[in-house]
Design a protein around this motif. Sequence first.
Motif, PDB file in Angstrom:
ATOM      1  N   ASN A   1       0.802  -1.086   0.209  1.00 40.42           N
ATOM      2  CA  ASN A   1       0.099   0.024   0.039  1.00 40.42           C
ATOM      3  C   ASN A   1       0.659   1.278   0.059  1.00 40.42           C
ATOM      4  O   ASN A   1       2.101   1.095   0.130  1.00 40.42           O
ATOM      5  N   TRP A   2       0.348   2.518   0.087  1.00 39.78           N
ATOM      6  CA  TRP A   2       0.923   3.744  -0.107  1.00 39.78           C
ATOM      7  C   TRP A   2      -0.076   4.865   0.457  1.00 39.78           C
ATOM      8  O   TRP A   2      -1.316   4.501   0.302  1.00 39.78           O
ATOM      9  N   GLU A   3       0.496   5.862   1.012  1.00 40.69           N
ATOM     10  CA  GLU A   3      -0.355   6.783   1.296  1.00 40.69           C
ATOM     11  C   GLU A   3       0.398   8.260   1.624  1.00 40.69           C
ATOM     12  O   GLU A   3       1.642   7.945   1.523  1.00 40.69           O
ATOM     13  N   ILE A   4      -0.126   9.366   1.625  1.00 38.68           N
ATOM     14  CA  ILE A   4       0.390  10.722   1.751  1.00 38.68           C
ATOM     15  C   ILE A   4       0.852  10.758   3.155  1.00 38.68           C
ATOM     16  O   ILE A   4      -0.119  10.554   4.166  1.00 38.68           O
ATOM     17  N   TYR A   5       1.935  10.984   3.792  1.00 41.10           N
ATOM     18  CA  TYR A   5       2.366  11.066   5.127  1.00 41.10           C
ATOM     19  C   TYR A   5       2.611  12.598   5.314  1.00 41.10           C
ATOM     20  O   TYR A   5       3.722  13.164   4.359  1.00 41.10           O
ATOM     21  N   THR A   6       2.288  13.262   6.316  1.00 41.39           N
ATOM     22  CA  THR A   6       2.580  14.786   6.531  1.00 41.39           C
ATOM     23  C   THR A   6       3.340  14.872   7.785  1.00 41.39           C
ATOM     24  O   THR A   6       3.057  14.217   9.040  1.00 41.39           O
ATOM     25  N   LYS A   7       4.602  15.445   7.650  1.00 38.36           N
ATOM     26  CA  LYS A   7       5.301  15.837   9.078  1.00 38.36           C
ATOM     27  C   LYS A   7       5.593  17.290   8.848  1.00 38.36           C
ATOM     28  O   LYS A   7       6.351  17.773   8.035  1.00 38.36           O
TER      29      LYS A   7
ATOM     30  N   LYS B   1      -3.052   3.234  -9.770  1.00 32.50           N
ATOM     31  CA  LYS B   1      -3.879   3.153 -10.933  1.00 32.50           C
ATOM     32  C   LYS B   1      -5.166   2.494 -10.395  1.00 32.50           C
ATOM     33  O   LYS B   1      -6.173   3.084 -10.660  1.00 32.50           O
ATOM     34  N   GLU B   2      -5.131   1.914  -9.701  1.00 33.50           N
ATOM     35  CA  GLU B   2      -6.322   1.120  -8.955  1.00 33.50           C
ATOM     36  C   GLU B   2      -7.091   2.275  -8.282  1.00 33.50           C
ATOM     37  O   GLU B   2      -8.407   2.463  -8.241  1.00 33.50           O
ATOM     38  N   LYS B   3      -6.468   3.012  -7.466  1.00 33.98           N
ATOM     39  CA  LYS B   3      -6.839   4.108  -6.648  1.00 33.98           C
ATOM     40  C   LYS B   3      -7.644   5.182  -7.610  1.00 33.98           C
ATOM     41  O   LYS B   3      -8.664   5.679  -7.301  1.00 33.98           O
ATOM     42  N   PHE B   4      -6.865   5.599  -8.474  1.00 33.53           N
ATOM     43  CA  PHE B   4      -7.221   6.907  -9.510  1.00 33.53           C
ATOM     44  C   PHE B   4      -8.185   6.401 -10.631  1.00 33.53           C
ATOM     45  O   PHE B   4      -8.271   7.385 -11.392  1.00 33.53           O
TER      46      PHE B   4
END
Length: 151
Positions: free
Chosen positions: A23-29, A70-73
């Motif tokens: 999986n992947w996600e946007i991480y904010t720090k 690709k699956e997500k978007f």
Amino acid sequence: MMIIVSEQGMNVEALQTKYPIINWEIYTKGARKYWKIIRVGNYTEVYQFFNDMLKAFGREDLVKLWSLVKEKFTSTEPTKDKEREIWVELKIHHVSTKDGVDIYLLVERKYPLSRGVLTQMLVAKLLVEQDNEISRKLLRKIFMQVERPRR
């Protein structure tokens, strides 16, 4: 003949294992945003720049990440800057042929292509979603290698 060695005298190094991406996600720090790549066993890596991510990736990683993105978007539009960036960059680094052959372009890695594979790429007529520098470089490389005299 057998020699017994004490544990202190042994130097054991674990083999480096690269776990598949799941999986992947946007991480904010703070004010910075990163891509968080999640691998099997909850191993994570974060990347702020796409080129740094590609330098650490192999072909399998790029293929898996492209399929997840690709699956997500395919059903939603990227809304955040980092989502748009990964969508655009991965589209640029992925080229398909009419026959469904997928080619993944990795940054700063040169994989030798046999004359047969190069010819097949030309015959299959590459389809590029965007005209960009990377696709032009790939086509130029293919033509140069195909036209190179045989040894």
